[in-house]
Write a protein that holds these residues in place. Structure first.
Motif, PDB file in Angstrom:
ATOM      1  N   ASP A 136       7.641  48.834  59.449  1.00 21.45           N
ATOM      2  CA  ASP A 136       6.241  49.089  59.149  1.00 21.45           C
ATOM      3  C   ASP A 136       5.525  47.878  58.576  1.00 21.45           C
ATOM      4  O   ASP A 136       4.311  47.904  58.339  1.00 21.45           O
ATOM      5  N   GLN A 137       6.244  46.776  58.401  1.00 20.47           N
ATOM      6  CA  GLN A 137       5.639  45.552  57.887  1.00 20.47           C
ATOM      7  C   GLN A 137       5.441  44.482  58.945  1.00 20.47           C
ATOM      8  O   GLN A 137       4.634  43.582  58.769  1.00 20.47           O
ATOM      9  N   GLY A 138       6.182  44.566  60.035  1.00 21.52           N
ATOM     10  CA  GLY A 138       6.058  43.536  61.060  1.00 21.52           C
ATOM     11  C   GLY A 138       7.194  43.565  62.055  1.00 21.52           C
ATOM     12  O   GLY A 138       7.691  44.632  62.422  1.00 21.52           O
ATOM     13  N   LEU A 139       7.649  42.383  62.446  1.00 21.81           N
ATOM     14  CA  LEU A 139       8.613  42.253  63.540  1.00 21.81           C
ATOM     15  C   LEU A 139       9.626  41.172  63.214  1.00 21.81           C
ATOM     16  O   LEU A 139       9.270  40.095  62.709  1.00 21.81           O
ATOM     17  N   ALA A 140      10.896  41.449  63.527  1.00 23.01           N
ATOM     18  CA  ALA A 140      11.938  40.425  63.521  1.00 23.01           C
ATOM     19  C   ALA A 140      12.287  40.126  64.968  1.00 23.01           C
ATOM     20  O   ALA A 140      12.553  41.039  65.751  1.00 23.01           O
ATOM     21  N   ALA A 141      12.274  38.847  65.339  1.00 24.09           N
ATOM     22  CA  ALA A 141      12.523  38.444  66.727  1.00 24.09           C
ATOM     23  C   ALA A 141      13.648  37.416  66.754  1.00 24.09           C
ATOM     24  O   ALA A 141      13.771  36.591  65.836  1.00 24.09           O
ATOM     25  N   TYR A 142      14.456  37.480  67.821  1.00 22.43           N
ATOM     26  CA  TYR A 142      15.643  36.642  67.913  1.00 22.43           C
ATOM     27  C   TYR A 142      15.619  35.818  69.202  1.00 22.43           C
ATOM     28  O   TYR A 142      15.320  36.329  70.282  1.00 22.43           O
ATOM     29  N   VAL A 143      15.950  34.540  69.053  1.00 22.76           N
ATOM     30  CA  VAL A 143      15.979  33.625  70.184  1.00 22.76           C
ATOM     31  C   VAL A 143      17.188  32.704  70.015  1.00 22.76           C
ATOM     32  O   VAL A 143      17.568  32.348  68.887  1.00 22.76           O
ATOM     33  N   ARG A 144      17.800  32.354  71.132  1.00 19.87           N
ATOM     34  CA  ARG A 144      18.919  31.412  71.079  1.00 19.87           C
ATOM     35  C   ARG A 144      18.467  30.104  70.441  1.00 19.87           C
ATOM     36  O   ARG A 144      17.382  29.596  70.709  1.00 19.87           O
ATOM     37  N   GLU A 145      19.330  29.566  69.580  1.00 15.82           N
ATOM     38  CA  GLU A 145      18.978  28.354  68.845  1.00 15.82           C
ATOM     39  C   GLU A 145      18.608  27.211  69.785  1.00 15.82           C
ATOM     40  O   GLU A 145      17.649  26.460  69.522  1.00 15.82           O
ATOM     41  N   ASP A 146      19.330  27.079  70.890  1.00 15.22           N
ATOM     42  CA  ASP A 146      19.063  25.961  71.794  1.00 15.22           C
ATOM     43  C   ASP A 146      17.773  26.139  72.595  1.00 15.22           C
ATOM     44  O   ASP A 146      17.289  25.180  73.206  1.00 15.22           O
ATOM     45  N   LEU A 147      17.204  27.355  72.596  1.00 12.55           N
ATOM     46  CA  LEU A 147      15.958  27.600  73.329  1.00 12.55           C
ATOM     47  C   LEU A 147      14.736  27.622  72.418  1.00 12.55           C
ATOM     48  O   LEU A 147      13.607  27.702  72.907  1.00 12.55           O
ATOM     49  N   PHE A 148      14.943  27.570  71.117  1.00 11.24           N
ATOM     50  CA  PHE A 148      13.826  27.676  70.186  1.00 11.24           C
ATOM     51  C   PHE A 148      13.053  26.363  70.101  1.00 11.24           C
ATOM     52  O   PHE A 148      13.629  25.298  69.884  1.00 11.24           O
ATOM     53  N   ARG A 149      11.735  26.455  70.293  1.00  9.56           N
ATOM     54  CA  ARG A 149      10.835  25.319  70.162  1.00  9.56           C
ATOM     55  C   ARG A 149       9.672  25.725  69.272  1.00  9.56           C
ATOM     56  O   ARG A 149       8.895  26.612  69.620  1.00  9.56           O
ATOM     57  N   GLN A 150       9.546  25.067  68.118  1.00 10.19           N
ATOM     58  CA  GLN A 150       8.501  25.420  67.161  1.00 10.19           C
ATOM     59  C   GLN A 150       7.109  25.278  67.771  1.00 10.19           C
ATOM     60  O   GLN A 150       6.240  26.135  67.578  1.00 10.19           O
ATOM     61  N   GLU A 151       6.908  24.207  68.548  1.00 13.25           N
ATOM     62  CA  GLU A 151       5.578  23.994  69.124  1.00 13.25           C
ATOM     63  C   GLU A 151       5.230  25.064  70.156  1.00 13.25           C
ATOM     64  O   GLU A 151       4.064  25.477  70.268  1.00 13.25           O
TER      65      GLU A 151
END
Length: 282
Positions: free
Chosen positions: A39-54
């Motif tokens: 009820d506060q938001g969302l937790a999302a998961y992505v493979r470390e090697d695919l994560f791009r902050q930009e």
């Protein structure tokens, strides 16, 4: 394999559930694989090697709903014991009438359901919590699958494939491009004693290896569906049906046009929380 967990919080007058659903779909387009809402938001998961902050920043900057201010934190998650993560985040059993119960192995048994599916989701999408999976299950429950051949494309946890097998389909194929989903689908098939399901890793190009089907279920996202409809059609028997979800009601015209371009007729659609399930006949 290690993952990044991004915890999103947002200020909005629209409603956290609506924002969370649309945010999950947008994140799915940039490589995120699994989502847990509260009820506060969302937790999302992505493979470390695919994560791009930009890339994430661009996604949030171009969010399709107005007036949403995002805050998020990024955590490092070691790839182990994902069921503890789901249990920690209160993954609850899903009841679809008295016809279908979807639960994890750590949930207690419940009586009185025609079909019980045990899903230990780990990082794969498709527990029935999300509106699109719920829509697809609801459509499948309407069908007599006895002796039918069915493809679950983009199978995630293989929940749809498992239900098809339990409903008497003579041949079920489950395909997903993600290695986590492939391994999780195999595990869930074993949990449900449906090892006769053929599970394969790959994209839509893999479909041609498995012949033709009476039904194809594709719960993916708008862009992938639009690019892959032409691959689904040769795998449908004459008189067969393609059932799709993973997009919004305002995406129907584009999906309908692509289906008609490939000799498919849209016969009906259903809606849940802004998400759509579409049935096409061949």
């Amino acid at each position: 394999m290690n993952y990044k967990e991004i915890i999103f919080r947002y200020d909005t007058e629209i409603g956290t559930e609506t924002v969370g659903d649309i945010l999950a779909a947008e994140l799915g387009n940039i490589g995120f694989e699994s989502f847990v809402t509260d009820d506060q938001g969302l937790a999302a998961y992505v493979r470390e090697d695919l994560f791009r902050q930009e890339t994430l920043n661009d996604c949030l900057a171009n969010f399709p709903l107005p007036g949403v201010a995002f805050r998020f934190t990024v955590n490092h998650i070691v790839g182990q014991n994902w069921n503890e993560e789901w249990e920690k985040h209160y993954f609850q059993p899903i009841h679809i009438g008295k016809e279908c119960l979807i639960r994890a192995s750590f949930h207690p048994e419940e009586q009185g359901f025609q079909y019980e599916i045990i899903i230990d989701p780990k990082m794969a999408f498709g527990t029935g919590n999300h509106a699109t999976t719920y829509l697809m299950i609801t459509e499948m429950l309407k069908l007599d699958l006895t002796g039918k051949e069915l493809l679950d494309m983009g199978c995630g946890t293989a929940v749809l494939a498992i239900l098809a097998a339990k409903k008497g389909a003579s041949r079920v194929v489950a395909i997903d491009i993600d290695e986590w989903a492939y391994n999780n689908a195999l595990e869930n098939c074993r949990l449900n004693h449906t090892e006769n399901i053929q599970v394969a890793q790959g994209g839509a190009e893999k479909i041609a290896e498995f012949g033709v089907f009476d039904y194809i279920f594709a719960n993916i996202n708008r862009n992938i569906l639009l690019s892959d409809v032409w691959r689904y059609v040769p795998a449908l028997k004459k008189g067969g049906s393609l059932l799709m979800s993973g997009f919004y009601e305002n995406d129907i015209p584009a999906i309908r046009q692509e289906c008609e371009n490939n000799r498919l007729t849209v016969s009906e659609f259903s809606e849940r929380n802004g998400w759509v399930g579409l049935v096409c006949s061949f």
